[in-house]
Design a protein around this motif. Structure first.
Motif, PDB file in Angstrom:
ATOM      1  N   ALA A  59       0.812  -1.211   0.000  1.00  0.00           N
ATOM      2  CA  ALA A  59       0.000   0.000   0.000  1.00  0.00           C
ATOM      3  C   ALA A  59       0.851   1.270   0.000  1.00  0.00           C
ATOM      4  O   ALA A  59       1.918   1.328   0.610  1.00  0.00           O
ATOM      5  N   TYR A  80      -5.562   9.133   1.999  1.00  0.00           N
ATOM      6  CA  TYR A  80      -5.964   8.039   1.123  1.00  0.00           C
ATOM      7  C   TYR A  80      -4.902   6.959   1.192  1.00  0.00           C
ATOM      8  O   TYR A  80      -3.698   7.237   1.174  1.00  0.00           O
ATOM      9  N   SER A  82      -4.056   3.012  -0.475  1.00  0.00           N
ATOM     10  CA  SER A  82      -4.459   2.037  -1.493  1.00  0.00           C
ATOM     11  C   SER A  82      -3.293   1.120  -1.828  1.00  0.00           C
ATOM     12  O   SER A  82      -2.136   1.553  -1.876  1.00  0.00           O
ATOM     13  N   SER A  88      -8.579   0.039  -0.320  1.00  0.00           N
ATOM     14  CA  SER A  88      -8.783   1.426  -0.746  1.00  0.00           C
ATOM     15  C   SER A  88      -9.587   2.119   0.344  1.00  0.00           C
ATOM     16  O   SER A  88     -10.788   1.896   0.484  1.00  0.00           O
ATOM     17  N   GLU A  89      -8.924   2.949   1.139  1.00  0.00           N
ATOM     18  CA  GLU A  89      -9.560   3.567   2.296  1.00  0.00           C
ATOM     19  C   GLU A  89      -9.337   5.075   2.287  1.00  0.00           C
ATOM     20  O   GLU A  89      -8.241   5.561   1.986  1.00  0.00           O
ATOM     21  N   ALA A 201     -13.638   3.270  -0.986  1.00  0.00           N
ATOM     22  CA  ALA A 201     -13.183   4.659  -0.931  1.00  0.00           C
ATOM     23  C   ALA A 201     -14.277   5.653  -1.292  1.00  0.00           C
ATOM     24  O   ALA A 201     -14.023   6.830  -1.465  1.00  0.00           O
ATOM     25  N   ARG A 219      -0.594   3.804  -7.091  1.00  0.00           N
ATOM     26  CA  ARG A 219      -1.681   2.925  -6.656  1.00  0.00           C
ATOM     27  C   ARG A 219      -2.957   3.762  -6.642  1.00  0.00           C
ATOM     28  O   ARG A 219      -2.930   4.977  -6.408  1.00  0.00           O
ATOM     29  N   GLY A 220      -4.090   3.084  -6.826  1.00  0.00           N
ATOM     30  CA  GLY A 220      -5.345   3.812  -6.722  1.00  0.00           C
ATOM     31  C   GLY A 220      -6.527   3.010  -7.187  1.00  0.00           C
ATOM     32  O   GLY A 220      -6.473   1.787  -7.341  1.00  0.00           O
ATOM     33  N   MET A 221      -7.610   3.745  -7.440  1.00  0.00           N
ATOM     34  CA  MET A 221      -8.862   3.103  -7.788  1.00  0.00           C
ATOM     35  C   MET A 221      -9.733   4.066  -8.576  1.00  0.00           C
ATOM     36  O   MET A 221      -9.589   5.295  -8.467  1.00  0.00           O
ATOM     37  N   LEU A 235      -9.326  -1.341 -10.192  1.00  0.00           N
ATOM     38  CA  LEU A 235      -8.163  -1.336  -9.322  1.00  0.00           C
ATOM     39  C   LEU A 235      -6.934  -0.988 -10.156  1.00  0.00           C
ATOM     40  O   LEU A 235      -6.714  -1.589 -11.213  1.00  0.00           O
ATOM     41  N   GLN A 237      -2.684  -0.119 -10.429  1.00  0.00           N
ATOM     42  CA  GLN A 237      -1.343  -0.150  -9.861  1.00  0.00           C
ATOM     43  C   GLN A 237      -0.311  -0.088 -10.968  1.00  0.00           C
ATOM     44  O   GLN A 237      -0.626  -0.289 -12.144  1.00  0.00           O
TER      45      GLN A 237
END
Length: 239
Positions: A59, A80, A82, A88-89, A201, A219-221, A235, A237
């Motif tokens: 992460a 954030y 991820s 993903s928070e 998220a 990283r992310g979403m 998702l 990356q």
């Protein structure tokens, strides 16, 4: 998870961005290579953007600290986290002195941290109950936390919390792929994995949230635009 009593603060991403840009313009603390150091408020709190890694995991973490919306003289953080593969928070919480405790929007994770001009350090309690340490530093170059939009044709556009613009593309399919074109001219390729639409998220349709490190790792979403086949979560990356 340890239960703590706290004041819950929700502040929008874009208002914080605008406030940070205002602070940066007043302080003039950008160095020639684009690095932004934290901006002090009073004796203890530091406002600015920070990005880094979570120890023992895949992460990445991004912290944005700024004035709390509508509360003069107070601060708040938005965070954030991820790993680009399901974690993903989005966290928010008040700053007290130079420290904070922030809870995720869905209440299943929690972070604490200490702010300084050159770093944010602390721990995160993940949804599965494990605890990990993290460290984030002011981003250099085009690194940072990006809030983007994705069109129905897969075109990306938006900016970082420091106001750095970005464009790019996402190609769907299994596996999918994408590309970011950063303000410093770098091109970052990434992989895209589809997952059934959920509420990770708390993204709106067409929204993309990405963490980019100075070395180009990301990283992310994203939440795709609705279609006849329904909506999907994406998702993201580094490729």
């Amino acid at each position: 998870m340890v239960t703590r009593t706290r004041t819950r603060m929700r502040v929008g991403f874009m208002p914080v961005v605008l406030l940070l840009l205002s602070l940066a313009a007043c302080s003039g603390d950008d160095n020639p290579d684009g690095e932004k150091s934290g901006t002090a408020m009073g004796a203890d709190a530091f406002f600015g953007s920070f990005v880094g890694e979570v120890s023992g995991t895949e992460a990445l973490v991004a912290v944005v600290a700024g004035p709390a919306e509508g509360e003069k003289g107070s601060g708040a953080v938005q965070i954030y986290l991820s790993d680009g593969s399901g974690l993903s928070e989005w966290f928010s919480g008040p700053i007290s002195g130079d420290s904070f405790v922030a809870e995720s929007d869905d209440g299943d994770a929690e972070m604490d941290g200490t702010l300084a001009a050159d770093s944010v350090t602390g721990t995160v309690e993940l949804p599965d109950g494990t605890t990990a340490e993290y460290r984030a530093t002011p981003p250099s170059g085009a690194a940072g936390l990006y809030d983007l939009t994705i069109s129905s044709a897969g075109e990306l556009s938006g900016a970082s919390a420091a106001g750095l613009g970005v464009t790019g593309q996402i190609t769907l399919g299994e596996p999918g792929s994408g590309m970011l074109r950063l303000v410093d001219g770098k091109r970052l390729d990434f992989s895209v994995t589809q997952t059934p639409a959920g509420d990770l998220a708390h993204l709106r349709a067409g929204q993309v949230r990405l963490i980019v490190l100075s070395g180009g790792e990301l990283r992310g979403m994203a939440k795709g635009q609705p279609s006849d086949a329904g909506s999907v979560d994406l998702l993201i990356q580094s490729a």
